[in-house]
Design an enzyme around this catalytic site. Sequence first.
Site, PDB file in Angstrom:
ATOM      1  N   ARG A   1       7.714  89.598  13.257  1.00 14.96           N
ATOM      2  CA  ARG A   1       8.956  88.519  13.106  1.00 14.96           C
ATOM      3  C   ARG A   1       8.527  87.760  11.840  1.00 14.96           C
ATOM      4  NH1 ARG A   1      11.961  84.715  17.215  1.00 14.96           N
ATOM      5  NH2 ARG A   1      13.092  86.755  17.348  1.00 14.96           N
TER       6      ARG A   1
ATOM      7  N   HIS B   1      18.209  91.543  12.682  1.00 21.58           N
ATOM      8  CA  HIS B   1      17.572  91.278  14.083  1.00 21.58           C
ATOM      9  C   HIS B   1      17.832  92.389  14.897  1.00 21.58           C
ATOM     10  CE1 HIS B   1      15.479  89.480  17.269  1.00 21.58           C
ATOM     11  NE2 HIS B   1      16.534  88.366  17.673  1.00 21.58           N
TER      12      HIS B   1
ATOM     13  N   GLN C   1      17.719  92.686  18.927  1.00 23.34           N
ATOM     14  CA  GLN C   1      18.810  91.885  19.503  1.00 23.34           C
ATOM     15  C   GLN C   1      20.153  92.657  19.929  1.00 23.34           C
ATOM     16  OE1 GLN C   1      17.974  88.700  21.033  1.00 23.34           O
ATOM     17  NE2 GLN C   1      20.186  89.180  22.064  1.00 23.34           N
TER      18      GLN C   1
ATOM     19  N   ASP D   1      25.973  82.410  17.370  1.00 24.91           N
ATOM     20  CA  ASP D   1      24.498  82.203  17.020  1.00 24.91           C
ATOM     21  C   ASP D   1      24.540  80.469  16.472  1.00 24.91           C
ATOM     22  OD1 ASP D   1      22.004  82.337  16.561  1.00 24.91           O
ATOM     23  OD2 ASP D   1      21.950  83.829  14.986  1.00 24.91           O
TER      24      ASP D   1
ATOM     25  N   CYS E   1      22.607  85.365  21.197  1.00 23.01           N
ATOM     26  CA  CYS E   1      21.094  85.694  21.384  1.00 23.01           C
ATOM     27  C   CYS E   1      20.250  84.700  22.010  1.00 23.01           C
ATOM     28  CB  CYS E   1      20.762  86.162  20.087  1.00 23.01           C
ATOM     29  SG  CYS E   1      20.700  84.755  18.718  1.00 23.01           S
TER      30      CYS E   1
ATOM     31  N   ARG F   1      16.892  92.713  26.459  1.00 17.37           N
ATOM     32  CA  ARG F   1      15.733  92.659  25.464  1.00 17.37           C
ATOM     33  C   ARG F   1      14.492  93.556  25.715  1.00 17.37           C
ATOM     34  NH1 ARG F   1      15.385  89.216  21.109  1.00 17.37           N
ATOM     35  NH2 ARG F   1      13.806  90.653  20.434  1.00 17.37           N
TER      36      ARG F   1
END
Length: 306
Positions: A102, A129, A132, A221, A261, A289
């Site tokens: 990340r 991402h 996700q 988001d 998310c 996830r």
Amino acid sequence: MKHYLQFQDFTADEYEYLFKRAALIKQKFKGYVTHHTLADRTLAMIFEKASTRTRVSFEAGMYQLGGSVVHLTTGDSQLGRAEPIEDSARVISRMTDLVMIRTFGQEKIERFAAHSRVPVINGLTNEFHPCQILADIFTFIEHRGSIQGKTVAWVGDGNNMANTWLQAANLLGFKVHVSTPSGYEIDEKLAFSGRPYNKDCYKIFGNPMDACKDADLVTTDVWTSMGYEEENEKRMKAFADWCVDQEMMAVAKKDALFMHCLPAHRGEEVQADVIDGPQSVVWDEAENRMHVQKALMEYLLIGKQG
Ligand code: CP
Ligand code: NVA
């Protein structure tokens, strides 16, 4: 050797396999059935930004597959003391079997992958991402069946999540109706990394209500992603009308789902009665996830099973 740096790195067939495999892996997890397909394998996790879900899902997932993990952050490794990313990649990939990163710019993860002996997974960059969206689509399929031909409304920032939704729509044959405040639009060249795509896979709407109309899934988001904190005040003003509320959900399909998310800010990008309401599947989305990433790690290390 395959890496998973962006959603479009895999084909629609590979996703079909992963979704099926994730369902089996989830079923076994729920039944406490041992599934040690990655015994003795080690995952290195490198975090240059904060995380709850990504850390827990990869770490718990790897142990459940019989493997182990090494957790590194910028602050407690030489990564924070300017050791070249290429050297870090060479060293870390000689001692582990798989790396999850990340970080900030996508080019960092690409440089790491180019010098890695083992597969590299994108655990979020400024641009993408993919893990996700893998979980989000798996969650949609669990609740509603195939996502092909469906409409996803994206309300908010033209960010890493939005870019990844576009890649998924292009690959898996659904549509994204995007509404962002002006100045925060999606950069389509960046979203598809300059690769060819079908222009019909997404449509831009000025008004978020129009984007939500007849949608099968409404998603949003945070207004300020990690790494953009100094823009927070400006963003709070610009995004004020991009808050998913009951009015937006009411113009979507009757059985529309809501996803986020997470982490969420109730009263900013989503109202509490939506995220905590009956159409929201955010807790399944978060849990998934782990199941999809277990399927992903297996696939990268030992290929298709069964
Ligand atoms: N959704 C997500 O990636 O959460 P974390 O930032 O907690 O990992
Ligand atoms: N767009 C958000 C997602 C967090 C999981 C960020 O990059 O901070």
